[in-house]
Design an enzyme around this catalytic site. Structure first.
Site, PDB file in Angstrom:
ATOM      1  N   GLU A  18      18.468  34.524  36.810  1.00  0.00           N
ATOM      2  CA  GLU A  18      18.780  33.104  37.019  1.00  0.00           C
ATOM      3  C   GLU A  18      19.770  33.009  38.186  1.00  0.00           C
ATOM      4  O   GLU A  18      20.874  32.492  38.060  1.00  0.00           O
ATOM      5  CB  GLU A  18      19.363  32.471  35.747  1.00  0.00           C
ATOM      6  CG  GLU A  18      19.251  30.947  35.802  1.00  0.00           C
ATOM      7  CD  GLU A  18      20.044  30.248  34.708  1.00  0.00           C
ATOM      8  OE1 GLU A  18      19.588  29.196  34.232  1.00  0.00           O
ATOM      9  OE2 GLU A  18      21.128  30.740  34.351  1.00  0.00           O
TER      10      GLU A  18
ATOM     11  N   GLU B 255      24.763  28.014  25.295  1.00  0.00           N
ATOM     12  CA  GLU B 255      25.212  28.649  26.533  1.00  0.00           C
ATOM     13  C   GLU B 255      26.566  28.112  26.988  1.00  0.00           C
ATOM     14  O   GLU B 255      26.689  26.920  27.283  1.00  0.00           O
ATOM     15  CB  GLU B 255      24.184  28.396  27.642  1.00  0.00           C
ATOM     16  CG  GLU B 255      24.577  29.007  28.972  1.00  0.00           C
ATOM     17  CD  GLU B 255      23.580  28.695  30.077  1.00  0.00           C
ATOM     18  OE1 GLU B 255      23.630  29.385  31.106  1.00  0.00           O
ATOM     19  OE2 GLU B 255      22.766  27.764  29.914  1.00  0.00           O
TER      20      GLU B 255
END
Length: 273
Positions: free
Chosen positions: A250, A151
């Site tokens: 998220e 990520e």
């Protein structure tokens, strides 16, 4: 939006509740799937803690789609262990724990934060260690049909993966040197936008390497609709590229109902995907 493909991050949402009560809260809110950052205080938690976590998800009747591997002290600024010589053993230990959990709960991917650059340590040394540890993690994940995710993140100047191309390059090095092909991009649309990536180009150009997608609006990391992120366009692009995976919420909760932006939600109860 296919609401049955949504998974809710219970490390950033439902934070008014104790961690083990959040899976049920997600279920009560209409979700059939959840994900978490590393939910334990150490890389090798006790059997009691692991069993408590698994039971909380099982009892709620939700699927654990994704789980972060141990990443150090996030509150203190740590963002991963796998490239740190003195801490990488913690990372590989957490892989064993996570695969055991994921095998029981149907986990599709494990987020391996790369680790910040360390003063006085050669970048090549860190990259070589990261590549080796990613290969170890990827082989373990493959035993349960899962991916390892890389990520790009924002807000941490010493974190080396800031653009999608950085994560893709790191995954390609693992494939080239260790012949494993399940290290994929975690495309967090919030971080990519903040860091200046052209999100549409990422979603098209790296479509075959995207293993997971997370969403939050920009700026502020609130619910979609609280900022300027063109979520509808990005989701349409993902559909056009036939992205088959989950989409994680998220984002922070900034409104009484943090899910009122989702058309037609809550969806019919289902954990199928």
């Amino acid at each position: 939006m296919d609401t049955l493909r949504l998974t809710v991050n219970c490390s950033i949402l439902f934070t008014d509740l104790p961690l083990l009560r959040r899976p049920q809260a997600a279920r009560d809110a209409g979700f059939g799937a959840v994900e978490f950052w590393w939910p334990f205080d150490s890389a090798v938690p006790s059997d009691r803690d692991v069993n408590g976590f698994v039971t909380a998800i099982d009892d709620a009747g939700v699927r654990l789609t994704h789980l972060n591997l141990a990443a150090g002290d996030l509150a203190a600024g740590d963002r991963g262990l796998l490239s740190h010589p003195t801490a990488s053993r913690e990372f590989t230990d957490s892989v064993d724990v996570a695969i055991g959990i994921g095998g029981q709960l149907g986990t599709a991917g494990f987020n391996a934060l790369y680790g910040n650059r360390l003063d006085g340590l050669d970048v090549d040394v860190q990259n070589e260690l990261a590549t080796t540890n990613l290969a170890v993690a990827a082989r373990a994940a493959a035993t349960i049909g899962a991916d390892i995710l890389l990520e790009p993140i924002s807000g941490i100047p010493t974190y080396p993966l800031t653009h999608a191309a950085d994560a893709i390059a790191a995954g390609e090095r693992v494939r080239r040197e260790h012949h494993v092909d399940n290290v994929k991009l975690l495309a967090d649309l919030y971080h990519l936008t903040v860091n200046g990536d052209d999100v549409e180009r990422v979603l098209v150009g790296f479509a075959d390497r995207i293993g997971h997608v997370q969403i939050a609006d920009v700026p502020g990391r609130g619910e979609p609709g609280t900022g300027t992120l063109d979520l509808a366009a990005h989701l349409a692009t993902l559909d056009a590229q036939r992205y088959p995976g989950w989409i994680s919420l998220e984002h922070h909760a900034t409104r009484p109902d943090p899910f009122d932006w989702i058309p037609g939600f809550p969806a019919p109860s289902s954990t199928d995907h």
